[in-house]
Design an enzyme around this catalytic site. Structure first.
Site, PDB file in Angstrom:
ATOM      1  N   HIS A   1       0.199   4.266  -2.634  1.00  0.00           N
ATOM      2  CA  HIS A   1      -0.055   5.451  -2.355  1.00  0.00           C
ATOM      3  C   HIS A   1       1.094   6.347  -2.675  1.00  0.00           C
ATOM      4  O   HIS A   1       0.827   7.601  -3.126  1.00  0.00           O
ATOM      5  CB  HIS A   1      -0.332   5.510  -0.691  1.00  0.00           C
TER       6      HIS A   1
ATOM      7  N   ARG B   1       0.885  -1.370   0.165  1.00  0.00           N
ATOM      8  CA  ARG B   1      -0.041  -0.117  -0.147  1.00  0.00           C
ATOM      9  C   ARG B   1       0.825   1.305   0.064  1.00  0.00           C
ATOM     10  O   ARG B   1       0.347   2.201  -0.488  1.00  0.00           O
ATOM     11  CB  ARG B   1      -0.937  -0.203   1.314  1.00  0.00           C
TER      12      ARG B   1
ATOM     13  N   ASN C   1      -4.043   8.754   4.365  1.00  0.00           N
ATOM     14  CA  ASN C   1      -2.905   8.200   4.760  1.00  0.00           C
ATOM     15  C   ASN C   1      -2.807   8.347   6.395  1.00  0.00           C
ATOM     16  O   ASN C   1      -2.270   7.648   7.086  1.00  0.00           O
ATOM     17  CB  ASN C   1      -1.662   8.989   4.297  1.00  0.00           C
TER      18      ASN C   1
ATOM     19  N   HIS D   1      -6.376  -6.394  -2.587  1.00  0.00           N
ATOM     20  CA  HIS D   1      -7.148  -6.206  -1.434  1.00  0.00           C
ATOM     21  C   HIS D   1      -7.481  -7.801  -1.101  1.00  0.00           C
ATOM     22  O   HIS D   1      -8.272  -8.076  -0.134  1.00  0.00           O
ATOM     23  CB  HIS D   1      -8.680  -5.852  -1.715  1.00  0.00           C
TER      24      HIS D   1
END
Length: 347
Positions: free
Chosen positions: A68, A64, A96, A195
């Site tokens: 991001h 992740r 975040n 996911h």
């Protein structure tokens, strides 16, 4: 004499053609550190492996972090920068704050790489390698990471708030969001498969379980599978409070990177609203067809995921003199020194 002038002009043009004068430092390549820092990839992998063995959830966290980072200004390690006067950190942005994890692992890897080969391996490349290794260590695919990224001098707080997909996004919003990064619908579906590992906070999926809109789930449920799943989630996440309680993104195999995520959303059992809209808002059936393909063929999903990860890892990269090699991933100032080993205890 005329021929000599023409020859000189031709040589000048060729020498000034960017594609012909670019050095190896101006492009991403495989085995970029083979000569500069031969142990770089081994150091990253070993430390990711130790961290993930201690806390399996860190695999999803490292993946992740890379995602991001790449969605805000490109894959430049801007997400790692701390706030300073005049620059708010991306870490403090809504998607975040109190959510991203794994910074200490990156710090430790960077410290060890600075000991091995100072000012050589970028923080952006560490993020890309750590994401790849984390996925493989949880049973997912391995891919060859293109390397040679440089680190950004800036962070974008506003960009993090604007460009990172929300957990309750509509399908149209997701498609547009990925298109901004030059990622297509195929990339969206494949990368959504990330996911299959990790967890989400209650605040991220409450809307999905207490607002029974078609955009969050199927409009039908012959076998009450969605109803039962929703009740389980409601027991974890009441209508108010417990915002920081967690639920696994994949209830069946939460710590294994596999294709079960796609089976879940075909049953309406994706945790996030943005998971379920891949099916419920796919009116022409193209995405549903891709989801079925991945649900029935894990190898196909793995190949597609690896391809899309490579593509994502190339978003707006800085190369050559466009960025820097940070000595400390949290700071753009080299003179602030490296991360102290004493700060790494217990990582």
């Amino acid at each position: 004499m005329e021929h000599m002038k023409l020859l000189l002009i031709l040589i000048t043009v060729l020498l000034n053609t960017p594609s012909l004068t670019r050095s190896v430092d101006d492009v991403l390549v495989h085995e970029y550190y083979q000569d500069k820092c031969p142990l770089a990839e081994e150091i990253v992998r070993h430390n990711v492996e130790v961290a993930v063995l201690k806390d399996p959830r860190l695999a999803a966290s490292l993946l992740r972090l890379h995602f991001h980072d790449c969605f805000v200004m490109g894959c430049d390690a801007s997400v790692l920068l701390d706030s300073i006067e005049g620059m708010a950190s991306e870490k403090e942005a809504g998607p975040n704050k109190d959510s991203l994890r794994g910074f200490e692992i990156i710090d430790k890897i960077k410290f060890l790489l600075e000991e091995e080969c100072p000012l050589t391996v970028s923080c952006a490349d560490i993020l890309a390698l750590a994401a790849r290794d984390a996925v493989q260590l949880r049973g997912g695919p391995r891919w060859d990471v293109l390397l040679g990224r440089k680190d950004s001098l800036e962070s974008s707080f506003s960009g993090a708030n604007l460009l990172i997909p929300a957990p309750n996004s509509s399908l149209e919003a997701l498609i547009n969001n990925f298109a901004q990064q030059e990622l297509d619908i195929g990339d969206l579906v494949a990368l959504s498969g990330s996911h299959t590992i990790g967890r989400a906070r209650c605040v991220s999926f409450r809307q999905r379980i207490y607002e029974p809109k078609q955009e969050y789930h199927y409009g039908y449920d012959h076998y009450k599978r969605y109803t039962s799943f929703r009740r389980i989630l409601q027991s974890v996440c009441p209508i108010t409070g417990r915002d920081n309680k967690f639920a696994p993104l994949d209830y069946e195999t939460p710590n294994r990177f596999d294709n079960h995520y796609f089976i879940n959303i075909l049953q309406g059992n994706g945790l996030l609203g943005s998971d379920n809209v891949l099916i419920s808002q796919d009116y022409d059936g193209r995405i549903t067809e891709q989801v079925w393909a991945y649900a029935s063929n894990e190898d196909l999903f793995f190949k597609s995921f690896a391809k899309s990860m490579i593509k994502m890892g190339n978003i707006n990269v800085l190369t050559g003199n466009e960025g820097q090699i940070r000595q400390n991933c949290r700071s753009k100032q080299r003179d602030m020194g490296r991360v102290r080993a004493s700060g790494l205890q217990g990582v």
